[in-house]
Scaffold this active site. Sequence first.
Site, PDB file in Angstrom:
ATOM      1  N   SER A  64      71.340  41.205  71.930  1.00 49.38           N
ATOM      2  CA  SER A  64      70.668  41.240  73.221  1.00 49.38           C
ATOM      3  C   SER A  64      69.302  40.549  73.153  1.00 49.38           C
ATOM      4  CB  SER A  64      70.556  42.709  73.653  1.00 49.38           C
ATOM      5  OG  SER A  64      70.409  42.820  75.029  1.00 49.38           O
ATOM      6  N   ASP A 185      77.048  42.681  76.131  1.00 49.77           N
ATOM      7  CA  ASP A 185      75.890  42.989  75.282  1.00 49.77           C
ATOM      8  C   ASP A 185      76.258  43.570  73.911  1.00 49.77           C
ATOM      9  OD1 ASP A 185      73.496  44.226  74.198  1.00 49.77           O
ATOM     10  OD2 ASP A 185      72.624  43.977  76.197  1.00 49.77           O
TER      11      ASP A 185
END
Length: 319
Positions: A64, A185
């Site tokens: 991320s 993610d």
Amino acid sequence: MWNASLPGAAAGPVVHPAVQAWRSGTLDLGFSGSGFLLFYFLGVLQSLFDLGIASHSTRMAGSSGGALTAVGGGCGGVAPAVLLRDLTATAEACRAAEQCYHTLDAAVRARLDSTLPADAAARCSSRGFVAVTRADPTGPDEPLLLGERYHNKSDVVAAAAASSFLPYWSAPSPFTTVRAFEAYDGGFTAPLPCPPPEGNSTYCAIAQFRALSRYNTEGNVTSPAPELDPLPGPPPPEVDIAPGKPGLSPLPFPPATWDSFSLTSIPNATAARLIFDTGAADAAQWARAVGLEAAAAAGARGGRRRARGGAGAAQRQRA
Ligand SMILES: *[C@@H]1O[C@H](CO)[C@@H](O)[C@H](O)[C@H]1NC(C)=O
Ligand SMILES: *[C@@H]1O[C@H](CO)[C@@H](O)[C@H](O)[C@H]1NC(C)=O
Ligand SMILES: *[C@@H]1O[C@H](CO)[C@@H](O)[C@H](O)[C@H]1NC(C)=O
Ligand SMILES: *[C@@H]1O[C@H](CO)[C@@H](O)[C@H](O)[C@H]1NC(C)=O
């Protein structure tokens, strides 16, 4: 024991494993998920670069916001201060546009496209690893670490964007596509990624903080979203640099404000700079405590370049 001092802070002949790894050129960096607290990571990079402990050739991995740090400020060769400026501009644009609800993915891709160099694939292959969560329709979703070999710049952008893709927030869909599979993610399944170990002295250092979390004054990890933090409880000793960690800087904001930056609110330019400075101070304090600062200074005096890839690679990055 954890609360008492940083590992390796004691005087004596014990050499911290991070120093051993640095001496053998196998000190790696890992960056957790962070939301907009990624400014903290950029500060960490700034310090480690300034001290001669890491370079754009250092192997890094991230999830991320950590992935954006690893491929942007790491292998991508972008100076942390430039990334701070560029991502502050992205943050400001998002603050003015409903926190980039359903447009964050487009904003992240545009920023990566404009910031990364044309030869990002060559620079980042085997250097900048990013964790994504692979959406598997036939079984549980799984973490996947990309980066052994990138095909081209678009591939680097797609990998880092997938690593940062928050379902139903980044776009009105549960996932995005990278290399013909569906992913989102990496922080959900790989909160603390590290590059694959190389040789037997690899120390995957430091600059990780646990997904969306920080330390409280008693040295315990707290998380504004425990369901997203798969590792509650006392931190493992391998988490080296983390916001609020005992022995490092106090948080520059009240805990609730700090937590909000990792999830729901986007810091303004002043706050982004403060978060960056906190990361820089924390990395410098950690480097001093474990003996890396002294080792790097001694290495520089001896004319040795310990960073992986050596001086030649560092020069190529600047060219
Ligand atoms: C980049 O590589 C991917 C394969 O990963 C390929 O599908 C794509 O067409 C390439 N893009 C460019 C611009 O060459
Ligand atoms: C690590 O690798 C080096 C070189 O390959 C070798 O000489 C050494 O014995 C190894 N150490 C351990 C603990 O495996
Ligand atoms: C912090 O952790 C210690 C030991 O795990 C525990 O005894 C203490 O109650 C915790 N404090 C808080 C505020 O969570
Ligand atoms: C920036 O954000 C911080 C923290 O949320 C806040 O305290 C401060 O007033 C803001 N500054 C401006 C100029 O908006």
